[in-house]
Enzyme design. Structure first.
Site, PDB file in Angstrom:
ATOM      1  N   SER A 189       0.799  -1.226   0.000  1.00  0.00           N
ATOM      2  CA  SER A 189       0.000   0.000   0.000  1.00  0.00           C
ATOM      3  C   SER A 189       0.831   1.276   0.000  1.00  0.00           C
ATOM      4  O   SER A 189       0.326   2.325  -0.376  1.00  0.00           O
ATOM      5  CB  SER A 189      -0.976  -0.007   1.174  1.00  0.00           C
ATOM      6  OG  SER A 189      -0.312  -0.286   2.379  1.00  0.00           O
ATOM      7  N   HIS A 217      -5.505  -3.247  -2.729  1.00  0.00           N
ATOM      8  CA  HIS A 217      -5.158  -2.323  -3.816  1.00  0.00           C
ATOM      9  C   HIS A 217      -5.015  -3.052  -5.149  1.00  0.00           C
ATOM     10  O   HIS A 217      -4.556  -2.466  -6.133  1.00  0.00           O
ATOM     11  CB  HIS A 217      -3.841  -1.605  -3.510  1.00  0.00           C
ATOM     12  CG  HIS A 217      -3.926  -0.687  -2.343  1.00  0.00           C
ATOM     13  ND1 HIS A 217      -4.490   0.566  -2.416  1.00  0.00           N
ATOM     14  CD2 HIS A 217      -3.550  -0.855  -1.048  1.00  0.00           C
ATOM     15  CE1 HIS A 217      -4.433   1.143  -1.224  1.00  0.00           C
ATOM     16  NE2 HIS A 217      -3.878   0.300  -0.382  1.00  0.00           N
ATOM     17  N   LYS A 253     -12.090   0.595  -1.711  1.00  0.00           N
ATOM     18  CA  LYS A 253     -11.146   1.264  -2.614  1.00  0.00           C
ATOM     19  C   LYS A 253     -11.744   1.302  -4.028  1.00  0.00           C
ATOM     20  O   LYS A 253     -12.638   2.097  -4.275  1.00  0.00           O
ATOM     21  CB  LYS A 253      -9.784   0.609  -2.492  1.00  0.00           C
ATOM     22  CG  LYS A 253      -9.227   0.937  -1.102  1.00  0.00           C
ATOM     23  CD  LYS A 253      -7.912   0.381  -0.726  1.00  0.00           C
ATOM     24  CE  LYS A 253      -7.528   0.970   0.628  1.00  0.00           C
ATOM     25  NZ  LYS A 253      -6.930   0.017   1.538  1.00  0.00           N
TER      26      LYS A 253
HETATM   27  C1  LIG Z   1      -6.934  -0.094   3.009  1.00  0.00           C
HETATM   28  C2  LIG Z   1      -6.317  -1.411   3.316  1.00  0.00           C
HETATM   29  C3  LIG Z   1      -6.906  -2.297   4.216  1.00  0.00           C
HETATM   30  C4  LIG Z   1      -8.088  -1.912   5.058  1.00  0.00           C
HETATM   31  O1  LIG Z   1      -9.261  -1.820   4.334  1.00  0.00           O
HETATM   32  P1  LIG Z   1     -10.445  -0.887   4.874  1.00  0.00           P
HETATM   33  O2  LIG Z   1     -11.621  -1.392   4.160  1.00  0.00           O
HETATM   34  O3  LIG Z   1     -10.085   0.514   4.529  1.00  0.00           O
HETATM   35  O4  LIG Z   1     -10.521  -1.086   6.352  1.00  0.00           O
HETATM   36  C5  LIG Z   1      -6.334  -3.542   4.374  1.00  0.00           C
HETATM   37  N1  LIG Z   1      -5.220  -3.890   3.697  1.00  0.00           N
HETATM   38  C6  LIG Z   1      -4.607  -3.044   2.849  1.00  0.00           C
HETATM   39  C7  LIG Z   1      -3.382  -3.481   2.127  1.00  0.00           C
HETATM   40  C8  LIG Z   1      -5.126  -1.776   2.651  1.00  0.00           C
HETATM   41  O5  LIG Z   1      -4.496  -0.922   1.842  1.00  0.00           O
END
Ligand SMILES: *Cc1c(COP(=O)(O)O)cnc(C)c1O
Length: 400
Positions: A189, A217, A253
């Site tokens: 990330s 992602h 996302k």
């Molecule tokens: C954003 C993210 C999460 C968490 O997801 P949310 O739905 O925002 O709680 C978990 N793992 C990774 C790699 C992320 O980038």
């Protein structure tokens, strides 16, 4: 300042905050006054949004918004119960089926956030006496899941398969474990690089360890049609021993909503339904979030050109920067430009905001100290002019 009944408590907070501020690490939420699209409004100013994870512009797509509104009209705003009591709507089951189909697995399960999915999956699979091999750059939610599980956590060097193998063998020589797990982000990330999924699967399975991937992602971004890490590596229809055993992701996302999910074999899903505390002890996702995510998933499947546009945007943005002498390269929508010093990164982000470009300065504790960066998150809905303007602003901000 008012006199406190708990002077020690207040001093603890004030001293702690002063220390954070002094290191240039104090963070404050900034209020956006618009939907999270390719453009936005922040502090009354129009900006090109280069920091949102709304990679395909689906969080503000009118069809997705309409699906959410219709779901509210029919099911109301809250679900009023956890999934195992009264909170399961037919919408939840329909989305779980669609996600399993999308990821080519037997079944899927929703969680309320990706964070809760990671914590809930890992703690349901590993406990005391177990061992987890975890990439050094895994997301905080994976780290927290590992810690809460009370298993032995063995961190291997980032994306370093030789180090992982060495650490598995070393741990094996020291004694047997009950269960184990190898866990990795598939798209990291903060750096935007991709895990070596085929090698991870081969290595994990050779040592009888299941492999868990975090496609947060990756979903909607990598793979020809945005189906994530398995499509990227052409593993979707490969034999099970070449595939990851557990793939989690988020609805928050590219899918433009809120919530987490996990895909895998039926027996895994049934186990999680019965043992995963973050699944069991929290009120089910509201209808609007579930319906929005389902509509977004349908659009992602029907309009793969969005994924192609995102890919083109990434290539264009990086090539303009490279021509201008700024190193930038990424196989995903996350394009980091390493600045190093924390304060310098914050100043660069501020200079960019003044030019109408909203970008995140990422600092410790999200990344290691001294590796602060501008982290661009691109979107399929940026146009060429947006990207050219943003790249020019970056070059100007970094040349000071
Ligand atoms: C954003 C993210 C999460 C968490 O997801 P949310 O739905 O925002 O709680 C978990 N793992 C990774 C790699 C992320 O980038």
């Amino acid at each position: 300042m008012t006199r406190s009944a708990f002077p020690n408590f207040h001093a603890f907070l004030d001293d702690g905050l002063a220390a954070i501020r002094q290191q240039g690490l104090l963070r404050q939420p900034q209020a956006m006054t618009s939907a999270p699209g390719a453009h936005g409004v922040c502090g009354g100013k129009d900006v090109i949004m280069l920091a949102s994870n709304n990679y395909l512009g689906l969080a503000n797509d009118e069809r997705v918004c309409a699906a959410a509104s219709e779901a509210i009209a029919r099911f109301g705003t809250g679900t009023g119960g956890s999934r195992l009591t009264t909170g399961t709507l037919e919408l939840h089951l329909a989305l779980e089926e669609a996600l399993a189909r999308f990821k080519h697995t037997e079944a899927a399960l929703l969680f309320n956030t990706g964070y809760m999915a990671n914590v809930g999956i890992i703690t349901a699979l590993c406990g005391q006496g177990d061992v987890i091999f975890s990439d050094a750059l895994n997301h905080a939610s994976i780290i927290d899941g590992c810690r809460q599980s009370r298993a032995d956590i063995i961190v291997y060097a980032h994306n370093d398969m030789a180090d992982l193998e060495h650490k598995i063998l070393q741990r094996k020589a020291a004694g047997d474990w009950r269960h184990g797990l190898v866990v990795s982000d598939s798209v990291f990330s903060m750096d935007g690089d991709i895990a070596k999924v085929p090698e991870l699967a081969r290595l994990a399975h050779a040592h009888d360890l299941p492999l868990m991937l975090d496609d947060a992602h990756a979903t909607g971004v990598i793979g020809e049609r945005g189906r994530g890490s398995e499509e990227h590596f052409c593993l979707e229809d490969a034999p099970a021993n070449l595939r990851p055993d557990i793939v989690m992701g988020t609805l928050s996302k590219a899918l433009g909503s809120e919530g987490g999910f996990v895909c895998g074999p039926k027996r895994l899903i049934e186990w999680l339904q019965n043992t995963s505390r973050s699944f069991i002890f929290s009120t089910a996702l509201p209808a609007a979030s579930v319906a929005a995510a389902h509509k977004a998933l349908d659009i992602l499947i029907e309009e793969p050109q969005r994924v192609a546009r995102l890919r083109d945007n990434i290539a264009l943005f990086c090539s303009i920067l490279n021509e201008g002498g700024v190193r930038a390269q990424s196989p995903t929508a996350i394009v980091p430009i390493i600045v190093g010093d924390e304060t310098k990164a914050v100043h660069a982000a501020r200079a960019l905001l003044e030019k109408g470009c909203f970008v995140s300065a990422i600092r410790y504790p999200s990344v290691a100290r001294g590796s602060a960066r501008l982290r661009f998150a691109l979107c399929s809905e940026h146009n060429r002019e947006d990207l050219a303007r943003a790249a020019a602003a970056v070059m100007a901000a970094l040349s000071h």
